[in-house]
Every structure is written in structure tokens, then in C-alpha cells.
Design a protein around this motif. Structure first.
Motif, PDB file in Angstrom:
ATOM      1  N   VAL A   5       0.819  -1.203   0.000  1.00 55.95           N
ATOM      2  CA  VAL A   5       0.000   0.000   0.000  1.00 55.95           C
ATOM      3  C   VAL A   5       0.859   1.261   0.000  1.00 55.95           C
ATOM      4  CG1 VAL A   5      -0.268   0.063   2.542  1.00 55.95           C
ATOM      5  CG2 VAL A   5      -1.979   1.140   1.064  1.00 55.95           C
ATOM      6  N   GLU A   6       2.002   1.239   0.698  1.00 54.24           N
ATOM      7  CA  GLU A   6       2.877   2.408   0.722  1.00 54.24           C
ATOM      8  C   GLU A   6       3.469   2.671  -0.657  1.00 54.24           C
ATOM      9  OE1 GLU A   6       3.256  -0.254   2.609  1.00 54.24           O
ATOM     10  OE2 GLU A   6       2.813   0.362   4.685  1.00 54.24           O
ATOM     11  N   GLN A   7       3.822   1.614  -1.358  1.00 50.43           N
ATOM     12  CA  GLN A   7       4.389   1.760  -2.698  1.00 50.43           C
ATOM     13  C   GLN A   7       3.338   2.264  -3.683  1.00 50.43           C
ATOM     14  OE1 GLN A   7       5.612  -2.402  -2.860  1.00 50.43           O
ATOM     15  NE2 GLN A   7       7.784  -1.794  -2.838  1.00 50.43           N
ATOM     16  N   LEU A   8       2.106   1.730  -3.584  1.00 49.96           N
ATOM     17  CA  LEU A   8       1.025   2.170  -4.462  1.00 49.96           C
ATOM     18  C   LEU A   8       0.729   3.652  -4.247  1.00 49.96           C
ATOM     19  CD1 LEU A   8      -1.303   1.392  -6.462  1.00 49.96           C
ATOM     20  CD2 LEU A   8      -2.730   1.090  -4.423  1.00 49.96           C
ATOM     21  N   ARG A  20      -6.785   3.888   1.303  1.00 49.82           N
ATOM     22  CA  ARG A  20      -7.689   3.112   2.157  1.00 49.82           C
ATOM     23  C   ARG A  20      -9.095   3.697   2.166  1.00 49.82           C
ATOM     24  NH1 ARG A  20      -2.895   2.241   6.572  1.00 49.82           N
ATOM     25  NH2 ARG A  20      -2.145   0.227   5.746  1.00 49.82           N
ATOM     26  N   PHE A  21      -9.180   5.027   2.106  1.00 49.88           N
ATOM     27  CA  PHE A  21     -10.493   5.657   2.063  1.00 49.88           C
ATOM     28  C   PHE A  21     -11.219   5.297   0.773  1.00 49.88           C
ATOM     29  CE2 PHE A  21     -13.059   9.341   0.639  1.00 49.88           C
ATOM     30  CZ  PHE A  21     -14.051   9.271   1.602  1.00 49.88           C
ATOM     31  N   TYR A  22     -10.521   5.351  -0.364  1.00 49.75           N
ATOM     32  CA  TYR A  22     -11.133   4.980  -1.644  1.00 49.75           C
ATOM     33  C   TYR A  22     -11.577   3.526  -1.627  1.00 49.75           C
ATOM     34  CZ  TYR A  22      -9.440   9.312  -3.814  1.00 49.75           C
ATOM     35  OH  TYR A  22      -9.201  10.620  -4.149  1.00 49.75           O
ATOM     36  N   GLN A  23     -10.769   2.678  -1.009  1.00 51.76           N
ATOM     37  CA  GLN A  23     -11.134   1.271  -0.943  1.00 51.76           C
ATOM     38  C   GLN A  23     -12.390   1.087  -0.093  1.00 51.76           C
ATOM     39  OE1 GLN A  23      -7.822  -1.316  -0.085  1.00 51.76           O
ATOM     40  NE2 GLN A  23      -9.144  -2.995   0.570  1.00 51.76           N
ATOM     41  N   SER A  24     -12.493   1.844   1.011  1.00 51.12           N
ATOM     42  CA  SER A  24     -13.679   1.725   1.867  1.00 51.12           C
ATOM     43  C   SER A  24     -14.935   2.220   1.166  1.00 51.12           C
ATOM     44  CB  SER A  24     -13.473   2.519   3.165  1.00 51.12           C
ATOM     45  OG  SER A  24     -13.495   3.922   2.921  1.00 51.12           O
ATOM     46  N   ARG A  25     -14.781   3.132   0.204  1.00 52.40           N
ATOM     47  CA  ARG A  25     -15.921   3.650  -0.556  1.00 52.40           C
ATOM     48  C   ARG A  25     -16.251   2.795  -1.775  1.00 52.40           C
ATOM     49  NH1 ARG A  25     -17.278   9.158   0.056  1.00 52.40           N
ATOM     50  NH2 ARG A  25     -18.815   8.651  -1.542  1.00 52.40           N
ATOM     51  N   GLY A  26     -15.492   1.723  -1.982  1.00 56.63           N
ATOM     52  CA  GLY A  26     -15.754   0.849  -3.115  1.00 56.63           C
ATOM     53  C   GLY A  26     -15.181   1.352  -4.421  1.00 56.63           C
ATOM     54  N   LEU A  27     -14.309   2.350  -4.363  1.00 51.42           N
ATOM     55  CA  LEU A  27     -13.703   2.891  -5.576  1.00 51.42           C
ATOM     56  C   LEU A  27     -12.522   2.048  -6.054  1.00 51.42           C
ATOM     57  CD1 LEU A  27     -13.819   6.632  -4.526  1.00 51.42           C
ATOM     58  CD2 LEU A  27     -15.070   5.634  -6.431  1.00 51.42           C
ATOM     59  N   LEU A  28     -11.957   1.274  -5.156  1.00 53.79           N
ATOM     60  CA  LEU A  28     -10.858   0.377  -5.500  1.00 53.79           C
ATOM     61  C   LEU A  28     -11.259  -1.047  -5.138  1.00 53.79           C
ATOM     62  CD1 LEU A  28      -7.734   2.294  -4.112  1.00 53.79           C
ATOM     63  CD2 LEU A  28      -8.421   2.078  -6.503  1.00 53.79           C
ATOM     64  N   PRO A  29     -10.930  -2.012  -5.969  1.00 54.90           N
ATOM     65  CA  PRO A  29     -11.216  -3.408  -5.620  1.00 54.90           C
ATOM     66  C   PRO A  29     -10.293  -3.859  -4.486  1.00 54.90           C
ATOM     67  CG  PRO A  29      -9.949  -3.300  -7.650  1.00 54.90           C
ATOM     68  CD  PRO A  29     -10.301  -1.889  -7.304  1.00 54.90           C
ATOM     69  N   PRO A  30     -10.677  -4.886  -3.765  1.00 54.75           N
ATOM     70  CA  PRO A  30      -9.820  -5.369  -2.668  1.00 54.75           C
ATOM     71  C   PRO A  30      -8.460  -5.813  -3.199  1.00 54.75           C
ATOM     72  CG  PRO A  30     -12.007  -6.345  -2.559  1.00 54.75           C
ATOM     73  CD  PRO A  30     -11.921  -5.650  -3.890  1.00 54.75           C
ATOM     74  N   VAL A  37      -0.166  -9.703   4.399  1.00 51.09           N
ATOM     75  CA  VAL A  37       0.279  -8.607   3.550  1.00 51.09           C
ATOM     76  C   VAL A  37      -0.685  -8.438   2.377  1.00 51.09           C
ATOM     77  CG1 VAL A  37       2.152  -7.682   2.132  1.00 51.09           C
ATOM     78  CG2 VAL A  37       2.669  -9.019   4.192  1.00 51.09           C
ATOM     79  N   ALA A  38      -1.087  -7.191   2.112  1.00 50.19           N
ATOM     80  CA  ALA A  38      -1.973  -6.872   0.988  1.00 50.19           C
ATOM     81  C   ALA A  38      -1.136  -6.363  -0.174  1.00 50.19           C
ATOM     82  CB  ALA A  38      -2.995  -5.828   1.405  1.00 50.19           C
ATOM     83  N   HIS A  44      -5.133  -1.195  -9.772  1.00 48.06           N
ATOM     84  CA  HIS A  44      -5.370  -0.206  -8.731  1.00 48.06           C
ATOM     85  C   HIS A  44      -4.711   1.124  -9.083  1.00 48.06           C
ATOM     86  CE1 HIS A  44      -5.857  -4.115  -6.638  1.00 48.06           C
ATOM     87  NE2 HIS A  44      -6.824  -3.482  -5.987  1.00 48.06           N
ATOM     88  N   LEU A  45      -3.524   1.040  -9.657  1.00 48.61           N
ATOM     89  CA  LEU A  45      -2.826   2.255 -10.054  1.00 48.61           C
ATOM     90  C   LEU A  45      -3.612   2.995 -11.137  1.00 48.61           C
ATOM     91  CD1 LEU A  45      -0.200   3.806  -9.487  1.00 48.61           C
ATOM     92  CD2 LEU A  45       0.863   2.531 -11.357  1.00 48.61           C
ATOM     93  N   ASP A  46      -4.121   2.241 -12.107  1.00 49.73           N
ATOM     94  CA  ASP A  46      -4.927   2.857 -13.173  1.00 49.73           C
ATOM     95  C   ASP A  46      -6.199   3.484 -12.609  1.00 49.73           C
ATOM     96  OD1 ASP A  46      -3.056   2.052 -15.000  1.00 49.73           O
ATOM     97  OD2 ASP A  46      -4.155   0.261 -15.639  1.00 49.73           O
ATOM     98  N   ARG A  47      -6.799   2.812 -11.646  1.00 54.25           N
ATOM     99  CA  ARG A  47      -8.027   3.345 -11.043  1.00 54.25           C
ATOM    100  C   ARG A  47      -7.749   4.638 -10.296  1.00 54.25           C
ATOM    101  NH1 ARG A  47     -13.328   0.489  -9.405  1.00 54.25           N
ATOM    102  NH2 ARG A  47     -13.575  -1.009 -11.087  1.00 54.25           N
ATOM    103  N   LEU A  48      -6.664   4.685  -9.581  1.00 55.12           N
ATOM    104  CA  LEU A  48      -6.315   5.910  -8.858  1.00 55.12           C
ATOM    105  C   LEU A  48      -6.093   7.071  -9.824  1.00 55.12           C
ATOM    106  CD1 LEU A  48      -3.934   4.458  -6.123  1.00 55.12           C
ATOM    107  CD2 LEU A  48      -6.165   5.524  -5.746  1.00 55.12           C
ATOM    108  N   ALA A  49      -5.443   6.783 -10.949  1.00 52.51           N
ATOM    109  CA  ALA A  49      -5.242   7.822 -11.960  1.00 52.51           C
ATOM    110  C   ALA A  49      -6.579   8.282 -12.542  1.00 52.51           C
ATOM    111  CB  ALA A  49      -4.333   7.301 -13.073  1.00 52.51           C
ATOM    112  N   ARG A  50      -7.483   7.328 -12.750  1.00 49.41           N
ATOM    113  CA  ARG A  50      -8.810   7.649 -13.284  1.00 49.41           C
ATOM    114  C   ARG A  50      -9.606   8.513 -12.295  1.00 49.41           C
ATOM    115  NH1 ARG A  50     -12.383   8.703 -17.187  1.00 49.41           N
ATOM    116  NH2 ARG A  50     -14.291   7.471 -17.138  1.00 49.41           N
ATOM    117  N   ILE A  51      -9.526   8.164 -11.023  1.00 47.81           N
ATOM    118  CA  ILE A  51     -10.228   8.937  -9.998  1.00 47.81           C
ATOM    119  C   ILE A  51      -9.716  10.370  -9.987  1.00 47.81           C
ATOM    120  CG2 ILE A  51     -10.556   9.215  -7.505  1.00 47.81           C
ATOM    121  CD1 ILE A  51     -10.464   6.104  -7.341  1.00 47.81           C
TER     122      ILE A  51
END
Length: 251
Positions: A5-8, A20-30, A37-38, A44-51
Motif C-alpha cells: 500500500v505504501e508503494q502504491l 484506504r479511504f477509496y477502498q472503503s468507498r468501493g472505488l478500489l477493488p480489494p 500482507v496486501a 489499482h494504479l490505473d483506477r487511482l489515476a482515473r479517480i
């Protein structure tokens, strides 16, 4: 690629808390888990860029979540972006917090908060925050002139509540008509997605100013007509002449 998660967060230029907030809102898949370790991936990187891209267009997280979930299509995305862009275009220049609005308008902050609660002031959502513009400063100053003219504050706020209910009812009906007769036919047509989106945006940009002009014109004319009728019943010749002169000057 796998990322902790730190690297992402570092690669996406956001904080770990944001991920973590985006994940809790369902914006990122688990993430994929290996033991305790997660691991996150390029998806996930592409989704963050899209957001971030969608947020840059003025979309709020609730709308972004529906887009990510596939509940809104390309035409809806174009329409929401057009609405956000129209807000930004109409509000070009400096924007203020409510506290800054109070300072610029010289109206007590507590009074502005009361007016905001009653719907007389409607903030613009920019970057998810309530912001105000020079137009709001002018509107606040107009409200202050009503107080200075002797109108009692409780009566002004009561009028504001009545006006807000009426305007919301008109606005909701106008949006329903747009949805039924413009948006839905375009979304269910055989047009390509890009063409349907373009036509939807064009329709919105045409109908919004037309509707605004109609409502503003009708209210101005109605207000003058009611004032004239009232003066005809209770006023003297001088008052009636003054109202008639004002009506003649008003478009």
C-alpha cells in the motif's frame, strides 16, 4: 507489478489514508492478500489515476463511484462533466469560503450561516468543497439592502424558505423533463457512444441558459405585475406612477 500500500500510494502520488479511504468507498477493488500482507496491482494504479482525472473535472466521489461501478455510461459521464465545467466557467475568478464571504460582504458570519441553511445562498461544489464567488458577494449585499430598508430578518428568511421550495420544485421538474425527453432517448438510441454523449452535452448547454432566461424573465414580470396590482388597490397616484415608470423601464 505488485505493490504494497505504501508503494502504491507513492507511485500514485496520494497518501496511504487516501488509498484506504477509496477502498472503503468501493472505488478500489480489494487487494490480493498473501498472509497478512496486501498487494495491489496496476489495475489499482490505473483506477487511482482515473479517480484523479475525474476529480479534476469537478466530479464528486459519489458520481465517480457510480461510473466505476458501471451504473453510468459514457454519455452520463460527458453530461456530468459538462455540468461541472459549466459551474467552473460561470464561476471563473476568485472563490471564497463562507468566512471570506462574510468578510467581503461585511455581513456577520452567523447571519450568513442562517441564510445558507434557509437556501437563500447556494454554494458551488468545487473540489468537493463549498465555495462562493463575487456573484454571491453581490447577492449577500442585496440581502443586506433588504434589511437596511426595514424588512425584518425572520420575514426575509421565511420568504427565502418559500422561494427555495418553489425553485427546487421547478428545477426538479425541469430536470425530469430533460431526462425523459432528451437524455433517455439519446441513451437508448442506436447512436455511437461518442455521438450520443456529444448530443447530450449540446442539448444541456442549449437548454440550461434558455431555461434560466425563461424563469428569470417570468419572475421579474410577475413581481412587477403583483406590485402594480397592489399599488392600484391601496396606493396613491404618485406611487402608481412610480411603479408604472419602473415597469416601463424593465425588460
Amino acid at each position: 507489478m505488485d505493490y504494497r500500500v505504501e508503494q502504491l500510494a507513492a507511485k500514485a502520488d496520494v497518501s496511504v489514508d487516501t488509498v484506504r479511504f477509496y477502498q472503503s468507498r468501493g472505488l478500489l477493488p480489494p487487494p490480493r492478500r498473501q498472509g497478512r500482507v496486501a498487494y495491489y496491482g496496476d489495475e489499482h494504479l490505473d483506477r487511482l489515476a482515473r479517480i484523479r482525472t475525474l476529480q479534476g473535472r469537478g466530479l464528486n466521489l459519489a458520481t465517480i463511484q457510480r461510473l466505476m461501478a458501471g451504473e453510468l455510461d459514457a454519455a452520463d459521464e460527458a453530461l456530468v462533466t459538462a455540468i461541472s465545467s459549466t459551474t467552473a466557467t460561470n464561476e471563473e475568478g476568485e472563490t471564497f469560503t463562507l468566512e471570506e464571504l462574510a468578510e467581503r460582504s461585511r455581513i456577520p458570519l452567523g447571519l450568513l450561516r442562517a441564510v445558507l441553511r434557509e437556501g437563500l445562498l447556494i454554494p458551488r461544489k468545487l473540489g468537493g468543497l463549498d465555495r462562493f464567488t463575487t456573484a454571491d458577494v453581490d447577492a449577500a449585499a442585496a440581502g443586506l439592502r433588504l434589511l437596511e430598508a426595514g424588512l425584518p430578518l425572520p420575514e426575509i428568511l421565511d420568504l427565502a424558505r418559500t422561494h427555495d421550495r418553489a425553485m427546487r420544485a421547478v428545477a426538479e421538474r425541469a430536470v425530469e423533463l430533460f431526462d425523459t425527453h432528451v437524455r433517455h432517448p439519446l441513451r437508448t438510441s442506436t447512436l455511437a457512444d461518442d455521438e450520443a454523449a456529444a448530443r447530450l452535452v449540446d442539448a444541456f448547454l442549449t437548454l440550461l441558459p434558455a431555461t434560466t432566461e425563461l424563469v428569470t424573465h417570468h419572475f421579474r414580470r410577475t413581481l412587477l405585475a403583483v406590485a402594480q396590482e397592489h399599488i392600484e388597490r391601496v396606493g396613491g397616484d404618485a406611487e402608481l406612477a412610480a411603479v408604472e415608470r419602473e415597469a416601463a423601464r424593465t425588460p
